[in-house]
Design a protein around this motif. Structure first.
Motif, short mmCIF file in Angstrom:
data_model
loop_
_atom_site.label_atom_id
_atom_site.label_comp_id
_atom_site.label_asym_id
_atom_site.label_seq_id
_atom_site.Cartn_x
_atom_site.Cartn_y
_atom_site.Cartn_z
N MET A 37 63.40 72.43 76.83
CA MET A 37 64.61 71.61 76.91
C MET A 37 64.66 70.92 78.27
O MET A 37 64.49 71.56 79.30
CB MET A 37 65.86 72.47 76.71
CG MET A 37 67.15 71.68 76.69
SD MET A 37 68.62 72.71 76.33
CE MET A 37 68.75 73.63 77.87
N LYS A 38 64.90 69.61 78.27
CA LYS A 38 64.99 68.87 79.51
C LYS A 38 66.31 69.18 80.22
O LYS A 38 67.31 69.49 79.60
CB LYS A 38 64.92 67.36 79.24
CG LYS A 38 63.59 66.86 78.75
CD LYS A 38 63.51 65.37 78.79
CE LYS A 38 64.56 64.68 77.96
NZ LYS A 38 64.37 63.22 77.88
N LEU A 39 66.30 69.06 81.55
CA LEU A 39 67.52 69.19 82.32
C LEU A 39 68.42 68.01 82.02
O LEU A 39 68.01 66.86 82.11
CB LEU A 39 67.19 69.26 83.81
CG LEU A 39 68.38 69.44 84.76
CD1 LEU A 39 69.04 70.80 84.52
CD2 LEU A 39 67.93 69.33 86.21
N PHE A 40 69.66 68.30 81.63
CA PHE A 40 70.58 67.25 81.21
C PHE A 40 71.22 66.55 82.40
O PHE A 40 71.82 67.20 83.26
CB PHE A 40 71.67 67.84 80.31
CG PHE A 40 72.71 66.85 79.88
CD1 PHE A 40 72.38 65.82 79.01
CD2 PHE A 40 74.00 66.93 80.35
CE1 PHE A 40 73.34 64.90 78.60
CE2 PHE A 40 74.97 66.04 79.96
CZ PHE A 40 74.63 65.01 79.07
N TYR A 46 65.95 70.99 70.91
CA TYR A 46 65.19 71.83 69.98
C TYR A 46 63.77 71.33 69.71
O TYR A 46 63.03 71.98 68.99
CB TYR A 46 65.95 71.94 68.65
CG TYR A 46 67.34 72.50 68.81
CD1 TYR A 46 67.55 73.87 69.00
CD2 TYR A 46 68.46 71.68 68.79
CE1 TYR A 46 68.83 74.39 69.15
CE2 TYR A 46 69.74 72.18 68.95
CZ TYR A 46 69.92 73.54 69.13
OH TYR A 46 71.19 74.04 69.29
N GLY A 47 63.41 70.19 70.29
CA GLY A 47 62.10 69.62 70.01
C GLY A 47 61.05 70.02 71.02
O GLY A 47 61.35 70.40 72.15
N ASN A 48 59.77 69.92 70.60
CA ASN A 48 58.66 70.14 71.53
C ASN A 48 58.36 68.83 72.28
O ASN A 48 59.07 67.83 72.11
CB ASN A 48 57.42 70.65 70.78
CG ASN A 48 56.96 69.70 69.68
OD1 ASN A 48 57.23 68.49 69.72
ND2 ASN A 48 56.28 70.23 68.67
N ALA A 57 58.74 61.06 71.45
CA ALA A 57 58.71 60.08 70.35
C ALA A 57 59.86 59.08 70.41
O ALA A 57 59.79 58.03 69.76
CB ALA A 57 58.72 60.81 69.00
N SER A 58 60.91 59.37 71.17
CA SER A 58 62.05 58.44 71.26
C SER A 58 62.81 58.70 72.56
O SER A 58 62.95 59.85 72.98
CB SER A 58 62.99 58.62 70.07
OG SER A 58 64.16 57.82 70.23
#
Length: 217
Positions: A1-4, A179-181, A187-188
């Motif tokens: 998860m990236k830092l928001f 939740y993505g890898n 991809a976006s």
């Protein structure tokens, strides 16, 4: 998860699609909170932008910050109570469009998987049979080279329901940095999830209303 990091889009500032004496309908951009969080830098959000234009506006439902699309706001207490009751009693109809990773094999289906808060990793949620019931219908709209465009109709309204249900199907929504890898995230530049249609009954006229906003992906 990236830092928001919260950097809400400035254009469009306020995309109003409809207004009368009782309601305002907005098309919320991805990256804009529906309402402010605890941090001071989250003051810029959909409801606070709208309050500068319509001082009596009241938030009646929410979209995730990363999700774009149709939202309705009340302009008085009676309209607020009426529309909230419609949401609570599942009298509204809404559907989303999402672009997910990979090729979804079945043309349509239903996902019923319970959910609960992931207390060790807030604000994430997790699938759990002992959690709250969650149900989503999906329908393939278009199969692309490496992704699939799907129509999603949540019967329940759990936090991150569509994200987790599509991941459970093996097709995470692209751009999902919760939740993505790495492939999904790359991809976006945004979460490709859009609240495309919302139908409800007008709180005073009792006329059925439907508002739509075409997905941008």
């Amino acid at each position: 998860m990236k830092l928001f990091t919260y950097q809400p889009p400035q254009i469009p500032w306020l995309d109003i699609r409809y207004q009368d004496r009782d309601i305002v309908v907005l098309n919320k951009p991805s990256g804009l909170l529906s309402n402010p969080g605890r941090a001071e830098n989250t003051y810029d959000c959909a409801i606070n932008r709208l309050l500068n234009y319509a001082p009596d506006a009241i938030l009646v439902h929410r979209l995730d910050c990363a999700t774009s699309g149709i939202m309705v706001f009340a302009l008085n207490k009676k309209a607020e109570s009426n529309i909230k009751t419609q949401f609570q009693n599942r009298l509204t109809e809404k559907y989303y469009v999402a672009e997910v990773i990979g090729q979804v094999s079945q043309d349509e289906g239903v996902i019923e998987l319970g959910m609960m808060a992931d207390k060790a990793n807030p604000p994430l949620q997790r699938l759990d049979e002992s959690g709250k019931a969650a149900k989503t219908y999906y329908q393939v709209l278009e199969r692309r080279v490496n992704t699939t465009l799907v129509k999603l109709k949540p019967i329940t309204g759990r936090t991150h329901q569509l994200r987790l249900h599509m991941k459970a199907l093996g097709h995470t929504i692209i751009g999902d940095d919760f939740y993505g890898n790495d492939t999904v995230i790359a991809a976006s530049p945004r979460l490709n999830l859009h609240a495309q249609s919302l139908s409800f009954t007008h709180p005073y006229s009792n006329k059925p209303l439907t508002f739509t906003s075409q997905h941008p992906f």
